[in-house]
Design an enzyme around this catalytic site. Structure first.
Site, short mmCIF file in Angstrom:
data_model
loop_
_atom_site.label_atom_id
_atom_site.label_comp_id
_atom_site.label_asym_id
_atom_site.label_seq_id
_atom_site.Cartn_x
_atom_site.Cartn_y
_atom_site.Cartn_z
N LYS A 178 12.01 -1.49 38.76
CA LYS A 178 13.26 -0.80 39.10
C LYS A 178 12.91 0.39 39.99
CE LYS A 178 15.60 2.55 37.54
NZ LYS A 178 16.11 3.10 38.82
N GLU B 164 3.52 8.51 33.91
CA GLU B 164 2.93 9.30 35.00
C GLU B 164 3.99 10.32 35.38
OE1 GLU B 164 -0.07 8.92 35.89
OE2 GLU B 164 -0.58 6.92 35.17
N CYS C 224 3.46 14.22 43.19
CA CYS C 224 3.27 14.74 41.84
C CYS C 224 2.00 15.56 41.72
CB CYS C 224 3.23 13.58 40.86
SG CYS C 224 2.07 12.30 41.37
N GLU D 296 7.35 22.87 38.36
CA GLU D 296 7.27 21.93 39.47
C GLU D 296 8.52 22.09 40.34
OE1 GLU D 296 7.87 17.65 38.72
OE2 GLU D 296 6.01 17.34 39.83
N GLY E 122 7.82 9.38 36.91
CA GLY E 122 8.99 10.21 37.16
C GLY E 122 8.76 11.60 36.61
N SER E 123 9.85 12.32 36.40
CA SER E 123 9.73 13.71 35.96
C SER E 123 9.34 13.77 34.48
CB SER E 123 11.06 14.43 36.17
OG SER E 123 12.03 13.85 35.34
N THR E 124 8.78 14.87 34.09
CA THR E 124 8.40 15.05 32.68
C THR E 124 9.64 15.00 31.79
OG1 THR E 124 6.37 16.22 33.23
CG2 THR E 124 7.33 16.70 31.08
N GLY F 26 10.52 11.46 31.38
CA GLY F 26 9.44 10.83 30.62
C GLY F 26 9.61 11.05 29.12
P1 NAD Z 1 13.22 10.91 37.64
O1 NAD Z 1 12.48 11.09 36.37
O2 NAD Z 1 14.56 11.52 37.75
O3 NAD Z 1 13.43 9.35 37.95
C1 NAD Z 1 12.35 8.45 38.10
C2 NAD Z 1 12.86 7.03 37.88
O4 NAD Z 1 13.22 6.88 36.52
C3 NAD Z 1 14.09 6.65 38.67
O5 NAD Z 1 13.98 5.28 39.03
C4 NAD Z 1 15.22 6.86 37.68
O6 NAD Z 1 16.35 6.06 37.95
C5 NAD Z 1 14.56 6.45 36.39
N1 NAD Z 1 15.03 7.10 35.17
C6 NAD Z 1 15.35 8.40 35.00
N2 NAD Z 1 15.69 8.64 33.73
C7 NAD Z 1 15.55 7.47 33.05
C8 NAD Z 1 15.74 7.06 31.70
N3 NAD Z 1 16.15 7.93 30.77
N4 NAD Z 1 15.52 5.78 31.37
C9 NAD Z 1 15.10 4.90 32.30
N5 NAD Z 1 14.91 5.21 33.59
C10 NAD Z 1 15.13 6.49 33.98
O7 NAD Z 1 12.24 11.43 38.76
P2 NAD Z 1 12.52 11.63 40.31
O8 NAD Z 1 13.29 12.87 40.50
O9 NAD Z 1 13.03 10.35 40.87
O10 NAD Z 1 11.01 11.81 40.84
C11 NAD Z 1 10.36 13.02 40.88
C12 NAD Z 1 9.46 13.23 39.66
O11 NAD Z 1 8.50 12.17 39.57
C13 NAD Z 1 8.65 14.50 39.77
O12 NAD Z 1 8.70 15.20 38.55
C14 NAD Z 1 7.24 14.01 40.04
O13 NAD Z 1 6.23 14.88 39.64
C15 NAD Z 1 7.21 12.74 39.29
N6 NAD Z 1 6.14 11.87 39.80
C16 NAD Z 1 5.02 11.65 39.04
C17 NAD Z 1 3.98 10.88 39.53
C18 NAD Z 1 2.71 10.63 38.75
O14 NAD Z 1 1.96 9.71 39.07
N7 NAD Z 1 2.40 11.42 37.74
C19 NAD Z 1 4.07 10.33 40.79
C20 NAD Z 1 5.21 10.59 41.54
C21 NAD Z 1 6.25 11.34 41.03
#
Ligand code: NAD
Length: 512
Positions: A191, A267, A301, A401, A245-247, A250
């Site tokens: 997704k 991650e 990230c 962040e 995604g974001s902490t 996560g």
């Molecule tokens: P986000 O957490 O808002 O979303 C990431 C993905 O998760 C999207 O596809 C979103 O639709 C989905 N999502 C969000 N909440 C969900 C839930 N409750 N259940 C299922 N799916 C859900 O993050 P973002 O704003 O899209 O991306 C930026 C964040 O990603 C930053 O915090 C960045 O540090 C982190 N990131 C981490 C890494 C890593 O490898 N550690 C790499 C890249 C980005």
């Protein structure tokens, strides 16, 4: 460029579809949403606005394909050879991907062409290659206590794996989720982020064109909300969630996945510390610091967003750094001259601008940037590369962040103290050290509480090296054998060696 869907005659945007069970399909109910080019704010495509029902279709397809075993039961050599065949096709059809990645994700095309596209394909190839060295069968030593048995460990695919990814590296993350899952014999549902579904769908199209994967083994679903992602996390037929995604997200994913005790790899976010030692090669350290923080507008990230410069070189270093940051060319990501593109969305633009305002209110000194560049027009989510100095240690600019082109600079004089400050963070994704003294730099690297440390470089990933976070930057690892093993279960098989009944004395505890 072969796209999933070319614009129809008279229409100026492409219409994309989801990939479920080997078919190209719209969303349940036929809804679509608009995909925006962040450099122009124009609609560049429409994609299916999938919901839980779409995720359920994909999960059912993945489950059926997994149980049928057409992929899972192939030998590792067969799977890897098929993936090598797929790589040949990806190389042939990937010409247009860097432009698409630039238009959809706002990553500058000069980076997409040199980093995103070749790395994505190389990761797919490398996972197939490294999978060949994973021990699927490991004999255990013979033991005769309590009595002789033959024991071995059998590795097996986990099952149905969901990959949920953010918008900052859409193509790379597509490969980082699907390649190890496929290599280890799983069925997978990807997704992409709502903002950036297009290159993931192009990858699915390219793989589909080869006809080499059984139906249902790879699925890509799209949508404008988190509904389909939430279904992947909650549905009991999904065995593993690999989430980037974001902490904050996560935490929710981990809590929801706990209801069905899924395998979870997270991650998450970061606020990586970059320590510049007094003996650093300044030319290298200044350019490397800029690359470490401003590549992709700081939307990485593991970006080096907390900079610690030694007192002895502070003024020289920061003056040159600020001059160079201010001279970076910000512009349309599709333009080869642009070094810095837009942030992904209006929402992200507003969020980053609010963080910049907060840093100023907290007393940090704005050394450069902080606004919208004068060189760009009215459209596009552009933000100047921004450097703050004298950043108060516990202010939000130093600790949180921002995920935009913002660098927080602080001084240091005592190495033990700077290591403590570097480690004083809820995050632990990455860090960096700049020094001519490799041994001293390694000493610092070992003391940093994070998953990756670069010495005299940044963002240099290795397909065989583990990537992942300490603390609230995540759990589990991607890449290399570390990441591949996360896509397997291990099973202990114990084989009786015709032990006579009278010698089975453990049984006597019940039957004696
Ligand atoms: P986000 O957490 O808002 O979303 C990431 C993905 O998760 C999207 O596809 C979103 O639709 C989905 N999502 C969000 N909440 C969900 C839930 N409750 N259940 C299922 N799916 C859900 O993050 P973002 O704003 O899209 O991306 C930026 C964040 O990603 C930053 O915090 C960045 O540090 C982190 N990131 C981490 C890494 C890593 O490898 N550690 C790499 C890249 C980005």
């Amino acid at each position: 460029m072969a796209t999933v869907a070319e614009p129809e005659a008279g229409a100026d945007v492409a219409t994309y579809q989801q990939y479920i069970d080997g078919e190209w399909v719209g969303a349940d109910g036929g809804r679509t949403y608009e995909v925006i080019n962040p450099s122009t704010e124009e609609v560049m495509a429409t994609a299916p606005d999938g919901t839980r029902a779409d995720a359920q279709r994909a999960i059912a397809a993945a489950r059926r394909s997994f149980e049928a075993g057409e992929w899972r039961l192939k030998s590792q050599l067969q799977r890897s050879q098929i993936m090598f065949e797929i790589v040949k096709h990806l190389e042939e059809v990937s010409d247009g991907w860097s432009l698409l990645e630039a238009q959809n994700g706002g990553t500058v095309i000069r980076k997409a062409a040199v980093i995103d596209v070749p790395f994505a394909i190389e990761w797919f190839r490398s996972m197939a290659e490294q999978a060949l060295s994973i021990p699927w069968y490991e004999p255990l030593p013979w033991i005769d206590q309590p009595y002789v048995s033959w024991n071995f460990v059998q590795r097996e695919p986990v099952g149905v794996c969901a990959g949920i990814v953010p918008w900052n590296f859409p193509l790379l993350f597509t490969m980082w989720k699907i390649a190890p899952a496929l290599a280890m014999g799983n069925s997978v549902i990807l997704k992409p982020a709502p903002q950036t579904p297009l290159t993931a769908l192009e990858v699915a199209r390219a793989i589909d064109d080869t006809g080499l994967l059984p139906k249902g083994v790879l699925n890509v679903i799209t949508g404008s909300s988190i509904d389909s992602g939430a279904e992947l996390v909650e549905n009991p037929d999904v065995d593993k969630v690999a989430f980037t995604g974001s902490t904050a997200s996560g935490r929710r994913v981990m809590a929801e996945a706990a209801q069905t005790i899924k395998h979870v790899v997270l991650e998450l976010g970061g606020k990586s510390a970059n320590i510049v030692c007094p003996d650093a090669d300044l030319d290298i350290a200044i350019d490397g610091t800029l690359f470490g923080v401003f590549m992709h507008q700081g939307q990485a990230c593991e970006a080096g967003t907390r900079l610690y410069v030694h007192d002895d070189i502070y003024e020289r270093f920061v003056d040159r750094l600020v001059d160079s940051a201010a001279s970076l060319r910000v512009g349309d990501a599709s333009d080869f001259d642009s070094q810095v593109g837009p942030v992904i969305s209006r929402q992200q633009y507003d969020r980053v601008m609010a963080r910049i305002a907060a840093a100023r209110a907290d007393g940090a000194t704005l050394a450069c940037g902080g606004g919208r560049p004068s060189s760009v027009g009215e459209k596009g989510f552009f933000i100047e590369p921004t450097v703050f100095t004298d950043v108060p240690t516990d202010s939000s600019a130093a600790t949180e962040e921002i995920f935009g082109p913002v660098l927080a600079v602080q001084r240091w004089s005592d190495v033990n103290e700077v290591i403590q400050r570097a480690n004083r963070s809820i995050y632990g994704l990455a860090g960096g050290v700049w020094s001519r003294d490799t041994r001293a730099a390694i000493d610092i690297a070992k003391q940093l509480r994070c998953g990756t440390v670069w010495i005299n470089d940044w963002h240099l990933l290795h397909p065989q090296a583990p990537l992942g976070g300490y603390k609230q930057s995540g759990i589990g690892r991607e890449h290399g054998i570390y990441g591949l093993k996360e896509y397997t279960e291990v099973k202990h098989i114990c084989v009786d060696q015709n032990v006579p009944r009278r010698d089975r004395y453990l049984w006597e505890t019940l039957l004696g």
